[in-house]
Design an enzyme around this catalytic site. Structure first.
Site, PDB file in Angstrom:
ATOM      1  N   ASP A 262       1.091  -0.720   0.022  1.00 49.37           N
ATOM      2  CA  ASP A 262      -0.188   0.343   0.532  1.00 49.37           C
ATOM      3  C   ASP A 262       0.983   0.698  -0.627  1.00 49.37           C
ATOM      4  O   ASP A 262       1.968   1.522   0.562  1.00 49.37           O
ATOM      5  CB  ASP A 262      -1.142  -0.068   1.414  1.00 49.37           C
ATOM      6  CG  ASP A 262      -2.172   0.878   1.440  1.00 49.37           C
ATOM      7  OD1 ASP A 262      -3.503   0.513   0.969  1.00 49.37           O
ATOM      8  OD2 ASP A 262      -2.040   2.545   1.042  1.00 49.37           O
ATOM      9  N   ILE A 263       0.697   2.173  -0.656  1.00 48.03           N
ATOM     10  CA  ILE A 263       1.397   3.124  -0.435  1.00 48.03           C
ATOM     11  C   ILE A 263       1.217   4.283  -0.023  1.00 48.03           C
ATOM     12  O   ILE A 263       1.952   5.445   0.359  1.00 48.03           O
ATOM     13  CB  ILE A 263       0.909   4.481  -1.828  1.00 48.03           C
ATOM     14  CG1 ILE A 263       1.804   5.598  -2.525  1.00 48.03           C
ATOM     15  CG2 ILE A 263      -0.468   5.020  -1.644  1.00 48.03           C
ATOM     16  CD1 ILE A 263       1.365   5.704  -3.876  1.00 48.03           C
TER      17      ILE A 263
ATOM     18  N   ASN B  70     -12.879  -3.461   2.374  1.00 47.37           N
ATOM     19  CA  ASN B  70     -13.766  -2.282   2.211  1.00 47.37           C
ATOM     20  C   ASN B  70     -15.135  -2.670   1.148  1.00 47.37           C
ATOM     21  O   ASN B  70     -15.181  -2.554   0.003  1.00 47.37           O
ATOM     22  CB  ASN B  70     -13.633  -0.848   2.325  1.00 47.37           C
ATOM     23  CG  ASN B  70     -12.727  -0.625   3.496  1.00 47.37           C
ATOM     24  OD1 ASN B  70     -12.906  -1.154   4.655  1.00 47.37           O
ATOM     25  ND2 ASN B  70     -11.720   0.198   3.352  1.00 47.37           N
TER      26      ASN B  70
ATOM     27  N   GLY C 262     -15.127   3.764   3.509  1.00 43.49           N
ATOM     28  CA  GLY C 262     -14.061   4.133   3.216  1.00 43.49           C
ATOM     29  C   GLY C 262     -13.471   3.419   2.289  1.00 43.49           C
ATOM     30  O   GLY C 262     -12.551   3.732   1.718  1.00 43.49           O
ATOM     31  N   GLN C 263     -14.193   2.706   1.759  1.00 47.66           N
ATOM     32  CA  GLN C 263     -13.444   2.445  -0.065  1.00 47.66           C
ATOM     33  C   GLN C 263     -13.628   3.558  -0.814  1.00 47.66           C
ATOM     34  O   GLN C 263     -13.998   4.120  -1.117  1.00 47.66           O
ATOM     35  CB  GLN C 263     -14.147   1.370  -0.670  1.00 47.66           C
ATOM     36  CG  GLN C 263     -13.592   0.415  -2.366  1.00 47.66           C
ATOM     37  CD  GLN C 263     -14.648  -0.583  -3.051  1.00 47.66           C
ATOM     38  OE1 GLN C 263     -16.124  -0.682  -2.096  1.00 47.66           O
ATOM     39  NE2 GLN C 263     -13.957  -1.580  -3.841  1.00 47.66           N
TER      40      GLN C 263
ATOM     41  N   HIS D 186      -9.791  -4.741  -3.667  1.00 42.74           N
ATOM     42  CA  HIS D 186      -8.803  -5.802  -2.742  1.00 42.74           C
ATOM     43  C   HIS D 186      -8.716  -6.388  -1.088  1.00 42.74           C
ATOM     44  O   HIS D 186      -9.518  -4.826  -0.769  1.00 42.74           O
ATOM     45  CB  HIS D 186      -7.919  -4.131  -3.141  1.00 42.74           C
ATOM     46  CG  HIS D 186      -8.516  -2.931  -2.732  1.00 42.74           C
ATOM     47  ND1 HIS D 186      -9.156  -2.283  -3.283  1.00 42.74           N
ATOM     48  CD2 HIS D 186      -8.274  -2.222  -1.197  1.00 42.74           C
ATOM     49  CE1 HIS D 186      -9.999  -0.932  -2.184  1.00 42.74           C
ATOM     50  NE2 HIS D 186      -9.220  -1.092  -0.950  1.00 42.74           N
ATOM     51  N   LEU D 187      -8.050  -6.151  -1.038  1.00 46.23           N
ATOM     52  CA  LEU D 187      -8.190  -7.175   0.617  1.00 46.23           C
ATOM     53  C   LEU D 187      -6.863  -6.576   0.438  1.00 46.23           C
ATOM     54  O   LEU D 187      -5.578  -6.796   1.049  1.00 46.23           O
ATOM     55  CB  LEU D 187      -7.607  -8.879   0.404  1.00 46.23           C
ATOM     56  CG  LEU D 187      -8.505  -9.512   0.781  1.00 46.23           C
ATOM     57  CD1 LEU D 187      -7.656 -11.073   1.104  1.00 46.23           C
ATOM     58  CD2 LEU D 187      -9.463  -9.329   2.187  1.00 46.23           C
ATOM     59  N   HIS D 188      -6.732  -5.870   1.906  1.00 45.57           N
ATOM     60  CA  HIS D 188      -6.048  -5.065   2.762  1.00 45.57           C
ATOM     61  C   HIS D 188      -5.195  -6.107   4.020  1.00 45.57           C
ATOM     62  O   HIS D 188      -5.767  -7.441   4.653  1.00 45.57           O
ATOM     63  CB  HIS D 188      -6.216  -3.517   3.746  1.00 45.57           C
ATOM     64  CG  HIS D 188      -6.973  -2.992   3.529  1.00 45.57           C
ATOM     65  ND1 HIS D 188      -6.027  -2.026   2.890  1.00 45.57           N
ATOM     66  CD2 HIS D 188      -8.196  -3.009   2.306  1.00 45.57           C
ATOM     67  CE1 HIS D 188      -7.218  -0.956   2.176  1.00 45.57           C
ATOM     68  NE2 HIS D 188      -8.341  -0.989   1.649  1.00 45.57           N
TER      69      HIS D 188
HETATM   70  P1  5GP Z   1     -10.023   1.732  -0.298  1.00 45.40           P
HETATM   71  O1  5GP Z   1     -10.019   2.978   1.062  1.00 45.40           O
HETATM   72  O2  5GP Z   1     -10.460   1.332  -1.307  1.00 45.40           O
HETATM   73  O3  5GP Z   1     -10.066   0.490   0.858  1.00 45.40           O
HETATM   74  O4  5GP Z   1      -8.424   0.640  -0.642  1.00 45.40           O
HETATM   75  C1  5GP Z   1      -7.121   1.600  -0.753  1.00 45.40           C
HETATM   76  C2  5GP Z   1      -5.947   1.618  -0.775  1.00 45.40           C
HETATM   77  O5  5GP Z   1      -5.072   1.777  -2.223  1.00 45.40           O
HETATM   78  C3  5GP Z   1      -5.435   2.760   0.626  1.00 45.40           C
HETATM   79  O6  5GP Z   1      -5.132   2.550   1.185  1.00 45.40           O
HETATM   80  C4  5GP Z   1      -4.634   3.438  -0.706  1.00 45.40           C
HETATM   81  O7  5GP Z   1      -3.286   4.180   0.133  1.00 45.40           O
HETATM   82  C5  5GP Z   1      -4.146   2.318  -1.668  1.00 45.40           C
HETATM   83  N1  5GP Z   1      -3.165   2.849  -3.203  1.00 45.40           N
HETATM   84  C6  5GP Z   1      -4.200   4.548  -3.629  1.00 45.40           C
HETATM   85  N2  5GP Z   1      -3.874   4.297  -4.163  1.00 45.40           N
HETATM   86  C7  5GP Z   1      -2.473   4.004  -4.405  1.00 45.40           C
HETATM   87  C8  5GP Z   1      -1.583   3.613  -5.504  1.00 45.40           C
HETATM   88  O8  5GP Z   1      -1.435   4.734  -6.975  1.00 45.40           O
HETATM   89  N3  5GP Z   1      -0.385   2.165  -5.333  1.00 45.40           N
HETATM   90  C9  5GP Z   1      -0.332   2.164  -4.178  1.00 45.40           C
HETATM   91  N4  5GP Z   1       0.245   0.797  -4.000  1.00 45.40           N
HETATM   92  N5  5GP Z   1      -1.714   1.923  -2.993  1.00 45.40           N
HETATM   93  C10 5GP Z   1      -2.805   2.939  -3.255  1.00 45.40           C
END
Ligand code: 5GP
Ligand code: ZN
Length: 113
Positions: free
Chosen positions: A29-30, A86, A92-93, A99-101
């Protein structure tokens, strides 16, 4: 279709990919929320958990197996880790490609924020 995670899966956008097979990709994750914060995605574009079809059941199981492998490889499996998916904005999505965190390396709190 402009999808950030499809682009990562297709190597059109850079990411620190740590695992890949025919069905899935895992990358860091970034904006990590824990010492270990890896995202496990299917290569197939699926927008949200609600869009899963019965034919995706094996694919979803596979994502969990990949998460297990990464937890073991990173040495946090026995300590514990958290898997989060999410679904839709109030959860929070922010990226609409499922995606699975995989979060670990610190004590997780409950209830989640
Ligand atoms: P969500 O909030 O949709 O459950 O999770 C999205 C996740 O993707 C966040 O934790 C965010 O930091 C990560 N993310 C968003 N854009 C990028 C990207 O360009 N590269 C990477 N590696 N992670 C990303
Ligand atoms: Zn996508």
């Amino acid at each position: 279709m402009e999808c950030l995670f499809c682009k990562i899966a297709e190597k059109k956008r850079s990411a620190k990919i740590i695992y890949e097979d025919d069905l899935a990709v895992a990358f860091e994750d970034i904006n990590p929320q824990a010492p270990v914060h890896t995202l496990v995605i299917p290569k197939k574009h699926i927008s949200t958990n609600l869009d899963l079809r019965h034919e995706d059941n094996d694919l979803i199981g596979h994502l969990f197996q990949v998460a297990n492998k990464i937890a073991k490889d990173k040495g946090i499996a026995d300590r514990g880790f958290r898997l989060v998916m999410n679904c839709n904005p109030e959860s929070g999505q922010t990226v609409f490609h499922i995606h699975l965190h995989m979060l670990g390396g610190r004590i997780m709190h409950w209830p989640p924020g």
